[in-house]
Scaffold this active site. Structure first.
Site, PDB file in Angstrom:
ATOM      1  N   SER A 154     -28.371 -51.628  54.377  1.00 30.89           N
ATOM      2  CA  SER A 154     -29.802 -51.364  54.528  1.00 30.89           C
ATOM      3  C   SER A 154     -30.020 -49.893  54.835  1.00 30.89           C
ATOM      4  CB  SER A 154     -30.397 -52.208  55.658  1.00 30.89           C
ATOM      5  OG  SER A 154     -31.740 -51.821  55.923  1.00 30.89           O
ATOM      6  N   TYR A 213     -30.820 -54.746  64.234  1.00 29.21           N
ATOM      7  CA  TYR A 213     -30.567 -54.632  62.798  1.00 29.21           C
ATOM      8  C   TYR A 213     -29.926 -53.285  62.473  1.00 29.21           C
ATOM      9  CZ  TYR A 213     -31.421 -55.780  57.878  1.00 29.21           C
ATOM     10  OH  TYR A 213     -31.272 -56.094  56.552  1.00 29.21           O
TER      11      TYR A 213
END
Length: 251
Positions: free
Chosen positions: A148, A161
């Site tokens: 990501s 995250y």
């Protein structure tokens, strides 16, 4: 007649290759699985929800050949169960796309139980799934990790995250050097803001379509195209990192 044999490098075919895609029933994973199947790979996917698995397999088998099972990769036994089922279906492994992830937010506002599960899926399962894949791979194989852009932007409110995806970034860099002499390639693709059910409820389908049309959001298929590019390079070529961003920043 002009000789064009050396106009571009050879692009290996995906036909006949055997591939697993974790989180391959929705979003980016589903798009990758469908494209690989359409290119002639035999694919095996997993996801947590039966209706999503049924939908993904219906589409995969419209364009190619694939199977899959429902598992929760946050559970170590389910990682093992997925790969055993893949062994039975594929009879070997040439490509592993490690993609499954769940949303994770800020550390302070997350319960310990949620924290444990998010790390189990977004980080630990990447390592255990990759290890299981490598144990099954011979020379000429490929691992693609879907990370990501959060590892780059490191925005507040998503610290768990960010921690997981930054860890995957370092993991990919070290691992590709560990397996290079085995002729196994490791690539990392870091998507930017991408439309998927991962974005619900903040971005419902109609809002996602609007943002995609305005070039503020990527389609999952954009990441499938990036994966296809990474997998169709000559063996001497390692496209080790791709960052796929929207042309325009999210408003």
């Amino acid at each position: 007649m002009t000789d064009i044999a050396d106009a571009h490098t050879a692009q290996p075919s995906l036909a006949g290759r055997r591939a697993i895609v974790t989180g391959g029933t929705t979003g980016i994973g589903r798009a990758i699985a469908v494209l690989l199947a359409a290119e002639g790979a035999k694919v095996f996917v997993c996801g947590r929800t039966p209706e999503h698995l049924d939908d993904a397999l219906a589409r995969i088998n419209e364009v190619g050949e694939g199977g899959g099972i429902n598992v929760d990769l946050g559970k170590r036994d389910d990682v093992r169960r997925f790969f055993e089922a893949a062994d039975d279906y594929l009879g070997g492994l040439d490509i592993a796309v490690i993609n499954a992830a769940v949303p994770a937010e800020g550390l302070v506002d997350t319960s310990e139980a949620d924290l444990d599960y998010q790390i189990a899926v977004d980080f630990t399962a990447y390592l255990t799934s990759t290890k299981a894949a490598l144990e099954r791979m011979a020379a000429g194989s490929d691992v693609v990790l879907i990370g990501s852009m959060s590892a780059v932007s490191q925005s507040p409110g998503s610290s768990i995250y960010v921690a997981a995806k930054t860890g995957i970034q370092g993991f990919a860099h070290a691992l590709r050097q560990e397996v290079a002499e085995r002729d196994i390639k490791v690539g990392l693709i870091e998507p930017g803001f991408t439309g998927a059910d991962f974005q619900y409820p903040d971005f419902p389908p109609e809002k996602q379509r609007e943002l995609i049309n305005q070039a503020h959001m990527l389609r999952a298929e954009d990441l499938a195209a990036a994966t296809h590019f990474m997998l169709t390079q000559p063996r001497r070529t390692a496209v080790s990192l791709m960052r796929v961003e929207t042309r325009r920043d999210h408003p």
